[in-house]
Design a protein around this motif. Sequence first.
Motif, PDB file in Angstrom:
ATOM      1  N   THR A 168       0.849  -1.180   0.000  1.00  0.00           N
ATOM      2  CA  THR A 168       0.000   0.000   0.000  1.00  0.00           C
ATOM      3  C   THR A 168       0.887   1.233   0.000  1.00  0.00           C
ATOM      4  O   THR A 168       1.744   1.385   0.872  1.00  0.00           O
ATOM      5  CB  THR A 168      -0.916   0.013   1.232  1.00  0.00           C
ATOM      6  N   MET A 170       1.278   5.681  -1.358  1.00  0.00           N
ATOM      7  CA  MET A 170       0.553   6.924  -1.546  1.00  0.00           C
ATOM      8  C   MET A 170       1.191   7.708  -2.685  1.00  0.00           C
ATOM      9  O   MET A 170       2.308   7.420  -3.088  1.00  0.00           O
ATOM     10  CB  MET A 170       0.566   7.744  -0.254  1.00  0.00           C
ATOM     11  N   PHE A 188      -4.097   7.354  -3.027  1.00  0.00           N
ATOM     12  CA  PHE A 188      -3.616   6.023  -2.640  1.00  0.00           C
ATOM     13  C   PHE A 188      -3.197   5.229  -3.874  1.00  0.00           C
ATOM     14  O   PHE A 188      -3.747   5.388  -4.966  1.00  0.00           O
ATOM     15  CB  PHE A 188      -4.726   5.252  -1.927  1.00  0.00           C
ATOM     16  N   LEU A 210      -7.302   7.865   3.360  1.00  0.00           N
ATOM     17  CA  LEU A 210      -6.206   8.715   3.795  1.00  0.00           C
ATOM     18  C   LEU A 210      -6.668   9.636   4.917  1.00  0.00           C
ATOM     19  O   LEU A 210      -7.793  10.151   4.897  1.00  0.00           O
ATOM     20  CB  LEU A 210      -5.699   9.571   2.632  1.00  0.00           C
ATOM     21  N   ARG A 258      -6.748  -0.236   5.172  1.00  0.00           N
ATOM     22  CA  ARG A 258      -5.449   0.391   4.927  1.00  0.00           C
ATOM     23  C   ARG A 258      -5.606   1.892   5.162  1.00  0.00           C
ATOM     24  O   ARG A 258      -6.456   2.535   4.541  1.00  0.00           O
ATOM     25  CB  ARG A 258      -4.988   0.122   3.496  1.00  0.00           C
ATOM     26  N   GLY A 260      -3.582   5.590   5.435  1.00  0.00           N
ATOM     27  CA  GLY A 260      -2.399   6.403   5.187  1.00  0.00           C
ATOM     28  C   GLY A 260      -2.543   7.756   5.848  1.00  0.00           C
ATOM     29  O   GLY A 260      -3.636   8.327   5.889  1.00  0.00           O
ATOM     30  N   ASP A 282       4.098   0.842   5.157  1.00  0.00           N
ATOM     31  CA  ASP A 282       4.561   1.305   3.846  1.00  0.00           C
ATOM     32  C   ASP A 282       5.648   0.396   3.295  1.00  0.00           C
ATOM     33  O   ASP A 282       5.827   0.274   2.085  1.00  0.00           O
ATOM     34  CB  ASP A 282       5.158   2.716   3.916  1.00  0.00           C
ATOM     35  N   MET A 304       1.803   4.438   6.585  1.00  0.00           N
ATOM     36  CA  MET A 304       0.604   3.659   6.303  1.00  0.00           C
ATOM     37  C   MET A 304       0.557   2.505   7.289  1.00  0.00           C
ATOM     38  O   MET A 304       1.582   1.929   7.635  1.00  0.00           O
ATOM     39  CB  MET A 304       0.631   3.126   4.868  1.00  0.00           C
ATOM     40  N   GLN A 306      -1.763  -1.072   7.905  1.00  0.00           N
ATOM     41  CA  GLN A 306      -2.773  -1.999   7.388  1.00  0.00           C
ATOM     42  C   GLN A 306      -3.205  -2.886   8.531  1.00  0.00           C
ATOM     43  O   GLN A 306      -2.379  -3.569   9.140  1.00  0.00           O
ATOM     44  CB  GLN A 306      -2.154  -2.821   6.264  1.00  0.00           C
TER      45      GLN A 306
END
Length: 470
Positions: A168, A170, A188, A210, A258, A260, A282, A304, A306
Amino acid sequence: MVSRRNFLGRAGATTVAIGAAAVSKVAMAALPEPVIQTTPDTMPPLQPATGRPYNPVVTLNGWTLPWRMNNGVKEFHLVAEPVVREMTPGFKAHLWGYNGQSPGPTIEVVEGDRVRIFVTNKLPEVTSIHWHGQRLPNGMDGVTGLTQPAIEPGKTFVYEFVARRPGTFMYHPHADEMVQMAMGMMGFWITHPKAKHPLIDEVDRDFVFLLNAYDIDPGSYTPKIMTMLDFNLWSWNSRIFPGIDPLVVRKNDKVRIRIGNLTMTNHPMHLHGHEFLVTGTDGGPTPKGTRQYEVTSDVAVGQMRQIEFLADEEGDWAFHCHKSHHTMNAMGHDVPTMIGVDHRGLARQITKLMPDYMVMGERGMHDMTEMEMPLPDNTAAMMTGTGPFGAVGMGGMFSVVKVRKDQKAGDYKDPGWFKHPAGTVAYEWTGALTEPARFKAEGSGSMPALARPTTPTEVRVRKPSGHSGH
């Protein structure tokens, strides 16, 4: 509303500049049409019609950017432009974003895909795009002046690289970043694994959003870009509660979320009713031996996280940032604490001169949820949203995970409020109450004081204003 616009205009009106690396004339012969989305609703997952198959994500109050296949390359078109974002019903902000929205659309690819992204600049100043967390050629990293020339207004640049690892990520500018990110430019990027991965489990529902924040004065439309910490609108995907959609799941679904963070501070994200595992950052999926169950996970700036959990408890479960001021809207920070101050006499005198005068906070702030005080034309109430039992008294970074046993697979429609089984809701006690038992002796502490004051001292505490403690 989704639409396609021809941003190139008449022939020769827009110069196409090749950014950072050469792209063949065949590839540049015709750009993919940019797809524009203006509704703030959560769009259904975009099922891949071409390329390798994958289980798509659901972007909360957002959408996934369509692509075209061109000789085995996935081609996308991002347009950096001013946008109007409805942050909650009745309140709109003038932001900068991509393809009609802030944040921009989610980009979904598969590990090993060759990706080509056309970026057209419709802003009044130069921009670029940095692909946050990606492994790629240095010249595609998107840092203006360092790895590429700036994308001038009216120009189109091309980024091309292979999505080398699943995870994942950005995207955001690295050109006048303080202004452009404060105005909402971010999005994202999801790279799905190309095959079964030992550290990436299959899930039934996969949500992304986000964390971002704005400082917009009540009654105005444009963020104050110089603000460092005293933001008054804490948002998910540029939406504030009650404008944030619920995360709807089926009972016993395996759920991935997820998150961010592109704000200026950290956010401890807290889920009610369930425990979760932090399964990715990340940097990629976390080793299984490092995972532990949590109910709150801190997401620092530029990170990030998750999380995954089994949705095995039915109900409407709150999900929010645990910084209390981050679950408020349009909140002023220089309001003195008035709790315990009896100023009824003074209030009566003031209302003779100002009939609309209203005392704030003499019993706490929850009364604000039920006051019908006038608001400026374009703003959001500080605490708002109505649940099945009355005012929720929350705002900002707050939503609800709705778990239902009769929700169909792939169905994300809001099922309404949870119907609690009889005897499972907290209720008022109307019986007799006994006097509380109190200890007869005070604790002396680990080290008794040499001398106690003969006259009790009353300490009056006043909470300092401002958010410098973030």
